[in-house]
Design a protein around this motif. Structure first.
Motif, PDB file in Angstrom:
ATOM      1  N   LEU A   1      -3.628 -13.833   8.811  1.00 23.24           N
ATOM      2  CA  LEU A   1      -4.047 -12.446   9.078  1.00 23.24           C
ATOM      3  C   LEU A   1      -5.073 -12.343  10.211  1.00 23.24           C
ATOM      4  CD1 LEU A   1      -4.407 -11.254   5.378  1.00 23.24           C
ATOM      5  CD2 LEU A   1      -2.612 -10.608   6.999  1.00 23.24           C
TER       6      LEU A   1
ATOM      7  N   PRO B   1      -8.799  -9.322   2.817  1.00 23.21           N
ATOM      8  CA  PRO B   1      -8.327  -7.941   2.676  1.00 23.21           C
ATOM      9  C   PRO B   1      -8.863  -7.334   1.382  1.00 23.21           C
ATOM     10  CG  PRO B   1      -6.523  -9.404   3.261  1.00 23.21           C
ATOM     11  CD  PRO B   1      -7.705 -10.280   2.947  1.00 23.21           C
TER      12      PRO B   1
ATOM     13  N   ARG C   1      -2.380  -3.177   0.027  1.00 20.03           N
ATOM     14  CA  ARG C   1      -1.596  -2.118   0.668  1.00 20.03           C
ATOM     15  C   ARG C   1      -1.898  -2.048   2.161  1.00 20.03           C
ATOM     16  NH1 ARG C   1      -3.771   0.979  -3.901  1.00 20.03           N
ATOM     17  NH2 ARG C   1      -2.252   0.778  -5.573  1.00 20.03           N
ATOM     18  N   SER C   2      -0.870  -1.804   2.962  1.00 17.18           N
ATOM     19  CA  SER C   2      -1.045  -1.804   4.418  1.00 17.18           C
ATOM     20  C   SER C   2      -2.007  -0.705   4.891  1.00 17.18           C
ATOM     21  CB  SER C   2       0.301  -1.674   5.124  1.00 17.18           C
ATOM     22  OG  SER C   2       0.885  -0.421   4.848  1.00 17.18           O
TER      23      SER C   2
ATOM     24  N   ARG D   1      -5.403  -2.103   5.685  1.00 15.95           N
ATOM     25  CA  ARG D   1      -5.372  -3.348   6.461  1.00 15.95           C
ATOM     26  C   ARG D   1      -6.623  -3.601   7.299  1.00 15.95           C
ATOM     27  NH1 ARG D   1      -1.694   0.064   8.210  1.00 15.95           N
ATOM     28  NH2 ARG D   1      -1.885   0.975  10.268  1.00 15.95           N
ATOM     29  N   THR D   2      -7.402  -2.583   7.604  1.00 17.38           N
ATOM     30  CA  THR D   2      -8.609  -2.801   8.416  1.00 17.38           C
ATOM     31  C   THR D   2      -9.883  -2.822   7.567  1.00 17.38           C
ATOM     32  OG1 THR D   2      -8.881  -0.444   8.889  1.00 17.38           O
ATOM     33  CG2 THR D   2      -7.538  -1.743  10.442  1.00 17.38           C
TER      34      THR D   2
END
Length: 195
Positions: free
Chosen positions: A75, A97, A101-102, A105-106
């Protein structure tokens, strides 16, 4: 002879007293490598088995740590170690993370642990500063710290000094060492640095 005169004569003058020099505490912070995993595991296991700063109750295996390392590498998220001049790992910091869930992602949650002999010397602050910078460079937008609430004053104060703010508390969410523990959640917005 007066008592105060006796006390003065009993101790050596300052210039004749032996000086005990503390060994210099120096370190380099660098990206972790596969060779560091055993040392990282040992540091983390110490806290799992002996403290409530982590609510984990079983040390991770070397295989679990290898999966963590590989996942963060895939990642492109930071996993740092602090190393002494003699190449001993003194501590580590990583950003994982926050949720799978996308949409998240940040958003990352950090973990920082120091070898017991390395605490109280500014290493935790140095690792957290380096981790914030590395996570920012990796494109992360928010960093979360989840701190066990027992004896958390120093950790909370450090996070506050570095721009984190408290965003929540949960009571009695973890059971360890025959008692219930809560957590304090702190967050910091990560902004790209001007170069």
């Amino acid at each position: 002879m007066l008592p105060e005169e006796y006390d003065k004569r009993r101790s050596l003058p300052r210039h004749l007293r032996p000086v005990r020099a503390e060994p210099e505490f120096s370190f380099v912070i660098r990206p972790a490598t596969v060779r560091d995993i055993a040392a990282v595991r040992a540091i983390h296991a110490h806290y799992v088995l002996n403290s409530s700063v982590t609510l984990e109750d079983r040390p991770k295996t070397l295989l679990e740590w290898r999966r963590t390392f590989d996942g963060l590498e895939r990642l492109r998220l930071p996993f740092l170690v602090a190393e002494s001049g003699t190449k001993t790992v003194l501590g580590y910091a990583l950003a994982e993370p926050w949720k799978p869930r996308s949409a998240y992602r940040t958003i990352v949650e950090h973990s920082i642990f120091l070898a017991p002999a390395s605490t109280g010397r500014g290493l935790g602050k140095a690792l957290l500063v380096a981790l914030v910078d590395a996570a920012t460079d990796a494109g992360c937008k928010e960093m979360i710290a989840v701190i066990a609430d027992e004896k958390a004053e120093a950790s909370v104060a450090l996070h506050e000094r570095l721009g984190f703010r408290e965003t929540g508390r949960m009571g009695k969410v973890g059971f360890k060492f025959d008692r219930w523990l809560g957590t304090i959640t702190m967050t910091r917005r990560l902004k790209k640095r001007r170069r």
